[in-house]
Design an enzyme around this catalytic site. Structure first.
Site: not given
Ligand code: UGA
Length: 442
Positions: A126, A160, A216, A258, A268, A331
């Site tokens: 990225t 992840e 993102n 959401l 990320c 997470k």
């Molecule tokens: C994120 C993106 O979702 C991926 O598509 C992307 O490839 C990746 O970053 C990257 O840039 O490499 P990731 O960091 O693995 O993936 O995690 P997410 O599943 O996106 O969660 C991110 C954070 O948001 C976590 O701390 C999670 O707890 C939080 N979250 C997620 C919330 O607080 N509420 C939600 O409804 C969803």
């Protein structure tokens, strides 16, 4: 070139290891390169150096096929590969919101000097928009093969915890190219996915670079939106969980990302929105993304507000209060603690005099290494022993499934803060727990 191009993957961290392993399983000859000898040795030996469900089994399969090798020798990569994937990290720079491009620059320049024939270098990391143009220049200047070396951009969207699934069955592929030849190379590198009808967007380099940060940024905005609504709910007695559910039935809005609570962390989302603001300002379009500052600010406030709620559960002061902190990873299904909201909360609680015992099913080792001063417990029961407040900070299934009566026998006081809206309030209140969550009435 043979029908199947030979691939190299430069950087075998989260993204690179997954890509190398999955491409070998898909039938390609792959050479994974990293400067970290321990990491290379572990992977070559069949050990994945981080926690990712399903990946160890895929690594075994890839190694058994004989198509996957690892090395620290980038000259070997240059000789071997028809297509070179750049998968190194672009962390936030120290003392600046910008992305640190040191690793990208290093790997591309080191590879370039060994490139003596026509090949394609493909960026997956990225990066700030405009990086690909600069790297093209670098490749053409430093490579003995000169303009025979082309650059393409193929952003990666894997999450992840779902890395294998997202790589084997991605939502979409984005091919940023500057020639039909580069496109044909990418098509042959991803042939099995194209045959499986994965949607492909073919575009230019700057669009491909932007897609990733835009995606993102959108996800971060969606999370902060619902958390902003939670703040409003907190001062009106409204319930953010029911608000979110009501919104989610509108297909234009949708329920994913959401989920209100403690907000986003990880390696990320936080750094990508900051780097995007920084890059947009450099380009003179800072105003266009200035809302991302607010997205970041809302997200950061969640951590302090969670601490406020724990303090209120403790009766107004945290001094000498024992808190059982469930979760350390940013997470569930990950051992990644980069910018983990859970650990920020734990440290803020300690700063106010609380005695905090942290338990996480997978991230204990990483947490202990980063924050040796926190107390760690080897199980939920030991973390909860005599606790005055339980704080659920990462929504692992193990915590979702906790029996409130069992836990109630272990703690000193049945008071819980559900930082992730992961539990059913009625079940816990029925078991005589004082259940609190941000954005929900007491
Ligand atoms: C994120 C993106 O979702 C991926 O598509 C992307 O490839 C990746 O970053 C990257 O840039 O490499 P990731 O960091 O693995 O993936 O995690 P997410 O599943 O996106 O969660 C991110 C954070 O948001 C976590 O701390 C999670 O707890 C939080 N979250 C997620 C919330 O607080 N509420 C939600 O409804 C969803």
């Amino acid at each position: 070139m043979s029908e199947k191009p030979r691939l190299t993957v430069l950087g075998t961290g989260y993204l690179g290891a997954t890509h190398a392993i999955c491409m070998a399983v898909l039938g390609y000859e792959v050479l994974g390169i990293d400067t970290d000898e321990a990491k290379v040795a572990a992977l070559a030996d069949g050990r994945v150096p981080f926690y990712e469900p399903g990946l160890p089994e895929m690594l075994r399969k890839a190694l058994d096929s004989g198509r996957l090798r690892f090395s620290t020798d980038i000259a070997e990569a240059a000789a071997f590969g028809d297509i070179h994937f750049v998968c190194v990290g672009t962390p936030q720079a120290k003392g600046s919101p910008a992305a640190d491009l040191t690793y990208v620059d290093q790997v591309v320049s080191t590879l370039a000097v060994h490139l003596t024939r026509r090949c394609l270098v493909v960026g997956k990391s990225t990066v700030p928009v405009g990086t690909a143009d600069r790297l093209t220049e670098m490749l053409h200047t430093l490579s003995p093969a000169g303009t025979e070396v082309e650059l393409a951009w193929n952003p990666e969207f894997l999450r992840e915890g779902f890395a294998v699934e997202d790589t084997m069955r991605p939502d979409r592929l984005v091919f940023g190219v500057s020639s039909p030849w580069a496109l044909s190379q990418l098509e042959s590198a991803f042939a099995p996915l194209l045959e499986a009808s994965v949607p492909v967007v073919v575009t230019d380099l700057p669009t491909a670079e932007l897609v990733k940060v835009a995606a993102n940024s959108f996800l971060a905005t969606k999370i902060s939106f619902i958390n902003a609504m939670a703040e409003v709910c907190e001062s009106t007695g409204a319930d953010v969980q029911q608000l979110a559910e009501s919104l989610s039935y509108d297909p234009r809005i949708g329920g994913r990302f959401l989920r209100p609570g403690l907000g986003f962390g990880g390696g990320c989302l936080p750094k990508d929105i900051r780097a995007f603001i920084h890059r947009a300002e450099e380009l003179g379009v800072g105003q266009a993304v200035s809302f991302l500052r607010e997205v970041d600010a809302i997200n950061q406030r969640r951590r302090q507000r969670t601490v406020d709620l724990v303090r209120s559960q403790a009766g107004g002061s945290l001094a000498g209060v024992t808190v059982c902190a469930l979760g350390a990873a940013f997470k569930p299904d990950s051992d990644d603690i980069r910018d983990a909201p859970a650990l920020d909360v734990a440290r803020l609680l300690v700063a106010e005099g609380a005695i905090v015992r942290v338990y996480d099913p997978q991230a204990m080792e990483n947490a202990r290494r980063a924050y040796p001063d926190l107390h760690y417990a080897p199980s939920v029961a030991e973390a909860a022993e005599g606790a005055h407040v339980v704080a659920l900070l990462t929504e692992w299934d193990q915590f979702r499934e906790l029996d409130p009566n069992w836990l109630g026998e272990i703690v000193a006081v049945r008071a819980i803060v559900d930082g992730r809206h992961a539990l059913d309030p009625t079940t816990w209140r029925t078991a005589a727990w004082d259940y609190r969550a941000l954005g929900r009435a007491a």
